[in-house]
Design a protein around this motif. Structure first.
Motif, PDB file in Angstrom:
ATOM      1  N   CYS A   1      -0.224   2.337  -4.024  1.00  0.00           N
ATOM      2  CA  CYS A   1      -2.011   2.458  -3.885  1.00  0.00           C
ATOM      3  C   CYS A   1      -2.179   3.716  -3.087  1.00  0.00           C
ATOM      4  O   CYS A   1      -1.738   3.699  -2.055  1.00  0.00           O
ATOM      5  CB  CYS A   1      -3.060   1.202  -4.044  1.00  0.00           C
ATOM      6  N   TYR A   2      -3.207   4.713  -3.478  1.00  0.00           N
ATOM      7  CA  TYR A   2      -3.351   6.410  -3.203  1.00  0.00           C
ATOM      8  C   TYR A   2      -4.989   5.354  -1.985  1.00  0.00           C
ATOM      9  O   TYR A   2      -4.921   6.012  -1.288  1.00  0.00           O
ATOM     10  CB  TYR A   2      -3.750   7.375  -3.569  1.00  0.00           C
ATOM     11  N   ALA A   3      -5.359   4.608  -2.021  1.00  0.00           N
ATOM     12  CA  ALA A   3      -6.331   3.745  -1.600  1.00  0.00           C
ATOM     13  C   ALA A   3      -6.172   3.770  -0.014  1.00  0.00           C
ATOM     14  O   ALA A   3      -6.989   3.088   0.498  1.00  0.00           O
ATOM     15  CB  ALA A   3      -7.394   3.059  -2.381  1.00  0.00           C
ATOM     16  N   ARG A   4      -4.696   3.127   0.176  1.00  0.00           N
ATOM     17  CA  ARG A   4      -3.942   2.311   1.302  1.00  0.00           C
ATOM     18  C   ARG A   4      -3.978   2.712   2.913  1.00  0.00           C
ATOM     19  O   ARG A   4      -4.933   2.591   3.876  1.00  0.00           O
ATOM     20  CB  ARG A   4      -2.476   1.902   1.150  1.00  0.00           C
ATOM     21  N   PRO A   5      -4.334   4.672   3.113  1.00  0.00           N
ATOM     22  CA  PRO A   5      -4.382   5.175   4.109  1.00  0.00           C
ATOM     23  C   PRO A   5      -5.915   4.667   4.526  1.00  0.00           C
ATOM     24  O   PRO A   5      -6.163   4.939   5.657  1.00  0.00           O
ATOM     25  CB  PRO A   5      -4.339   6.474   4.035  1.00  0.00           C
ATOM     26  N   TYR A   6      -6.918   4.570   3.688  1.00  0.00           N
ATOM     27  CA  TYR A   6      -8.803   4.120   4.266  1.00  0.00           C
ATOM     28  C   TYR A   6      -8.787   3.339   5.064  1.00  0.00           C
ATOM     29  O   TYR A   6      -9.367   3.212   5.896  1.00  0.00           O
ATOM     30  CB  TYR A   6      -9.339   3.832   2.534  1.00  0.00           C
ATOM     31  N   HIS A   7      -7.842   2.351   5.235  1.00  0.00           N
ATOM     32  CA  HIS A   7      -7.622   1.156   6.478  1.00  0.00           C
ATOM     33  C   HIS A   7      -7.703   1.897   7.548  1.00  0.00           C
ATOM     34  O   HIS A   7      -8.018   1.652   8.434  1.00  0.00           O
ATOM     35  CB  HIS A   7      -6.683   0.186   5.986  1.00  0.00           C
ATOM     36  N   ALA A   8      -6.626   2.192   7.406  1.00  0.00           N
ATOM     37  CA  ALA A   8      -6.501   3.184   8.483  1.00  0.00           C
ATOM     38  C   ALA A   8      -7.744   4.250   9.474  1.00  0.00           C
ATOM     39  O   ALA A   8      -7.493   4.265  10.291  1.00  0.00           O
ATOM     40  CB  ALA A   8      -4.965   4.360   8.800  1.00  0.00           C
ATOM     41  N   TRP A   9      -8.599   4.637   9.204  1.00  0.00           N
ATOM     42  CA  TRP A   9     -10.090   4.458   9.319  1.00  0.00           C
ATOM     43  C   TRP A   9     -10.565   3.926  10.193  1.00  0.00           C
ATOM     44  O   TRP A   9     -11.705   4.235  11.096  1.00  0.00           O
ATOM     45  CB  TRP A   9     -10.364   5.672   7.948  1.00  0.00           C
ATOM     46  N   ILE A  10     -10.452   2.312  10.139  1.00  0.00           N
ATOM     47  CA  ILE A  10     -11.206   1.447  10.581  1.00  0.00           C
ATOM     48  C   ILE A  10     -10.284   0.931  11.244  1.00  0.00           C
ATOM     49  O   ILE A  10      -9.854  -0.649  11.641  1.00  0.00           O
ATOM     50  CB  ILE A  10     -11.977   0.427   9.523  1.00  0.00           C
ATOM     51  N   ASP A  11      -9.150   1.551  12.073  1.00  0.00           N
ATOM     52  CA  ASP A  11      -7.888   1.395  13.025  1.00  0.00           C
ATOM     53  C   ASP A  11      -7.336  -0.311  11.742  1.00  0.00           C
ATOM     54  O   ASP A  11      -6.549  -1.357  12.784  1.00  0.00           O
ATOM     55  CB  ASP A  11      -8.352   0.873  14.306  1.00  0.00           C
ATOM     56  N   LEU A  12      -7.170  -0.803  10.972  1.00  0.00           N
ATOM     57  CA  LEU A  12      -6.231  -1.578   9.827  1.00  0.00           C
ATOM     58  C   LEU A  12      -4.785  -0.574   9.239  1.00  0.00           C
ATOM     59  O   LEU A  12      -5.027   0.230   9.330  1.00  0.00           O
ATOM     60  CB  LEU A  12      -7.126  -1.880   9.327  1.00  0.00           C
ATOM     61  N   SER A  13      -3.724  -1.590   9.429  1.00  0.00           N
ATOM     62  CA  SER A  13      -3.217  -1.078   8.423  1.00  0.00           C
ATOM     63  C   SER A  13      -3.590  -1.010   7.304  1.00  0.00           C
ATOM     64  O   SER A  13      -3.888  -1.204   6.524  1.00  0.00           O
ATOM     65  CB  SER A  13      -1.237  -2.139   8.819  1.00  0.00           C
ATOM     66  N   PRO A  14      -2.126   0.261   6.710  1.00  0.00           N
ATOM     67  CA  PRO A  14      -2.217   0.587   4.814  1.00  0.00           C
ATOM     68  C   PRO A  14      -1.456  -0.408   4.846  1.00  0.00           C
ATOM     69  O   PRO A  14      -1.376  -0.653   3.752  1.00  0.00           O
ATOM     70  CB  PRO A  14      -2.029   2.145   5.043  1.00  0.00           C
ATOM     71  N   GLY A  15      -0.262  -0.913   5.670  1.00  0.00           N
ATOM     72  CA  GLY A  15       0.194  -2.213   4.934  1.00  0.00           C
ATOM     73  C   GLY A  15      -0.561  -2.840   4.419  1.00  0.00           C
ATOM     74  O   GLY A  15      -0.812  -3.468   3.422  1.00  0.00           O
ATOM     75  N   LEU A  16       0.470  -4.270   5.135  1.00  0.00           N
ATOM     76  CA  LEU A  16      -0.537  -5.797   4.263  1.00  0.00           C
ATOM     77  C   LEU A  16      -1.639  -5.729   4.851  1.00  0.00           C
ATOM     78  O   LEU A  16      -2.350  -7.055   4.371  1.00  0.00           O
ATOM     79  CB  LEU A  16       0.701  -7.412   5.292  1.00  0.00           C
ATOM     80  N   ASP A  17      -2.229  -5.507   5.789  1.00  0.00           N
ATOM     81  CA  ASP A  17      -3.973  -5.199   5.987  1.00  0.00           C
ATOM     82  C   ASP A  17      -4.244  -4.781   5.580  1.00  0.00           C
ATOM     83  O   ASP A  17      -5.584  -5.908   5.089  1.00  0.00           O
ATOM     84  CB  ASP A  17      -4.114  -4.598   7.768  1.00  0.00           C
ATOM     85  N   PHE A  18      -3.885  -4.222   4.565  1.00  0.00           N
ATOM     86  CA  PHE A  18      -4.719  -3.510   3.325  1.00  0.00           C
ATOM     87  C   PHE A  18      -5.626  -4.690   1.959  1.00  0.00           C
ATOM     88  O   PHE A  18      -5.965  -4.639   1.248  1.00  0.00           O
ATOM     89  CB  PHE A  18      -4.047  -2.118   2.260  1.00  0.00           C
ATOM     90  N   GLU A  19      -4.128  -5.343   1.804  1.00  0.00           N
ATOM     91  CA  GLU A  19      -3.287  -6.230   1.281  1.00  0.00           C
ATOM     92  C   GLU A  19      -4.729  -7.732   1.226  1.00  0.00           C
ATOM     93  O   GLU A  19      -4.774  -8.581   0.466  1.00  0.00           O
ATOM     94  CB  GLU A  19      -2.935  -6.661   0.370  1.00  0.00           C
ATOM     95  N   SER A  20      -4.761  -8.229   2.533  1.00  0.00           N
ATOM     96  CA  SER A  20      -5.477  -9.345   2.514  1.00  0.00           C
ATOM     97  C   SER A  20      -6.152  -9.487   4.115  1.00  0.00           C
ATOM     98  O   SER A  20      -7.022 -10.144   3.939  1.00  0.00           O
ATOM     99  CB  SER A  20      -4.149  -9.938   3.679  1.00  0.00           C
ATOM    100  N   ARG A  21      -6.930  -7.989   4.445  1.00  0.00           N
ATOM    101  CA  ARG A  21      -7.660  -8.078   5.116  1.00  0.00           C
ATOM    102  C   ARG A  21      -8.458  -6.969   4.445  1.00  0.00           C
ATOM    103  O   ARG A  21      -9.010  -6.372   4.684  1.00  0.00           O
ATOM    104  CB  ARG A  21      -7.438  -7.422   6.260  1.00  0.00           C
ATOM    105  N   LEU A  22     -10.066  -8.432   4.015  1.00  0.00           N
ATOM    106  CA  LEU A  22     -10.357  -7.253   2.963  1.00  0.00           C
ATOM    107  C   LEU A  22     -12.017  -7.172   3.063  1.00  0.00           C
ATOM    108  O   LEU A  22     -12.421  -8.306   4.155  1.00  0.00           O
ATOM    109  CB  LEU A  22     -10.739  -7.795   1.154  1.00  0.00           C
ATOM    110  N   PHE A  23     -13.177  -5.878   2.395  1.00  0.00           N
ATOM    111  CA  PHE A  23     -13.989  -6.546   2.870  1.00  0.00           C
ATOM    112  C   PHE A  23     -15.504  -5.712   1.898  1.00  0.00           C
ATOM    113  O   PHE A  23     -14.152  -5.255   0.625  1.00  0.00           O
ATOM    114  CB  PHE A  23     -14.661  -4.645   3.744  1.00  0.00           C
TER     115      PHE A  23
END
Length: 352
Positions: free
Chosen positions: A80-102
């Protein structure tokens, strides 16, 4: 020996820190003490928005406005090309992207505000372009459904792209919008190989289920297309014609495709997954991908970033065009903008 397998139902094998952090941590286990994380659970937080619509002027994207009810995606697609968006809020593009949802509970109301401004001019809104608007949390939150209700009330055109069968829940709204020439749906399918799909897109609907969804929507008179995306060299590129034929048989009226691209942290996550899942093909996949992206893992040039360049990319386009003609795919039906009516505020008549 390969890397440690990902947690059950997840795509990424790890949780690398954001590139913007000044400090990072690593899991260690020396046999005495360990800072290994606890079992992974999905969490949901509120993401308040000032604006519902995101705007772009990219010449190779067929829309200029989009919206996404959710940040992060539980489908866990490794590419998923959207994974790096999580880095903008200091979260990981890895498992955080899949489990820490907003989720964005005020998005439908913000959208209503924006559609009601005097300067607004209607054009199709693309829904779910970054993260899937019908991912599992939509089942209970119904943010996407509420958003479609706003658009239908305003007679505003929209498109939706998804991997989820949950969209079938909203055929009442989608059917009403389609009858007015306001709605179009695209189902994204990467592969027909169930084992590969299970590891690559662990919480998305199975490929055969997505084809069933195409059939369901088509029978309801809702224009639906199939998007073969992303095409992964060596792993899935040989399936192009089979996927198009399966989509056409199910009732898709249009087709499109895009090539795998690996922005930011997605590159490391994907290569780690590839080494674990298909170690014998890993080097071949990456070499072929670079050939199709001018020696890079992604080509940022407009017009080339989606479909690649070079001999293999040209061959892919020829194969697609031939299959498109043979199967009778046509251009997607146009969406109407002339029916738009600004939202009614508190039952008052508009002065404009």
């Amino acid at each position: 020996m390969g890397a440690k397998p990902p947690p059950k139902g997840r795509g990424a094998l790890g949780n690398p820190g954001s590139r913007y952090l000044s400090h990072t941590t690593e899991t260690v286990d020396d046999g005495w003490h360990s800072n290994a994380p606890p079992p992974l659970r999905t969490t949901l937080s509120v993401d308040h928005v000032r604006s519902a619509l995101s705007w772009n002027d990219a010449p190779d994207i067929p829309f200029d406005r989009s919206l996404n009810p959710y940040r992060g995606c539980e489908h866990g697609c490794i590419y998923c090309y959207a994974r790096p968006y999580h880095a903008w809020i200091d979260l990981s593009p890895g498992l955080d992207f899949e489990s820490r949802l907003f989720h964005k509970p005020d998005l439908p109301e913000r959208l209503r505000d924006e559609l009601g401004t005097r300067s607004y001019r209607p054009a199709p809104i693309a829904i779910g372009t970054a993260t899937d608007a019908y991912q599992p949390i939509e089942h209970t939150l119904e943010l996407t459904r509420r958003t479609i209700e706003v658009l239908l009330d305003c007679r505003h055109p929209f498109t939706i792209i998804t991997k989820s069968a949950l969209i079938e829940r909203d055929t009442d709204l989608l059917g009403a919008a389609a009858d007015l020439g306001l709605a179009r749906v695209i189902l994204s399918i990467t592969t027909l190989q169930p084992g590969l799909a299970r590891t690559m897109e662990p919480r998305a609907a199975a490929p055969t289920r997505r084809l069933q969804t195409i059939a369901t929507l088509a029978k309801q008179g809702i224009p639906v297309g199939i998007m073969i995306a992303p095409i992964i060299p060596v792993l899935t590129d040989h399936e192009l014609e089979r996927l198009m034929a399966a989509g056409r048989e199910a009732g898709a009226c249009a087709a499109c495709y895009s090539l795998l691209r690996l922005p930011g942290e997605v590159s490391g996550l994907f290569r780690e997954w590839l080494d674990e899942t298909a170690p014998d093909a890993s080097k071949h996949v990456m070499n072929r991908l670079r050939e199709m992206h001018g020696g890079l893992e992604q080509d940022r040039r407009f017009g080339a970033r989606m479909t690649g360049s070079g001999v293999y990319a040209d061959l892919m386009l020829q194969r697609f065009r031939l299959a498109e003609r043979r199967l009778g795919f046509g251009p997607p039906p146009p969406l109407r903008c002339d029916l738009f009516r600004p939202p009614d505020r508190h039952g008052q008549l508009s002065l404009f």
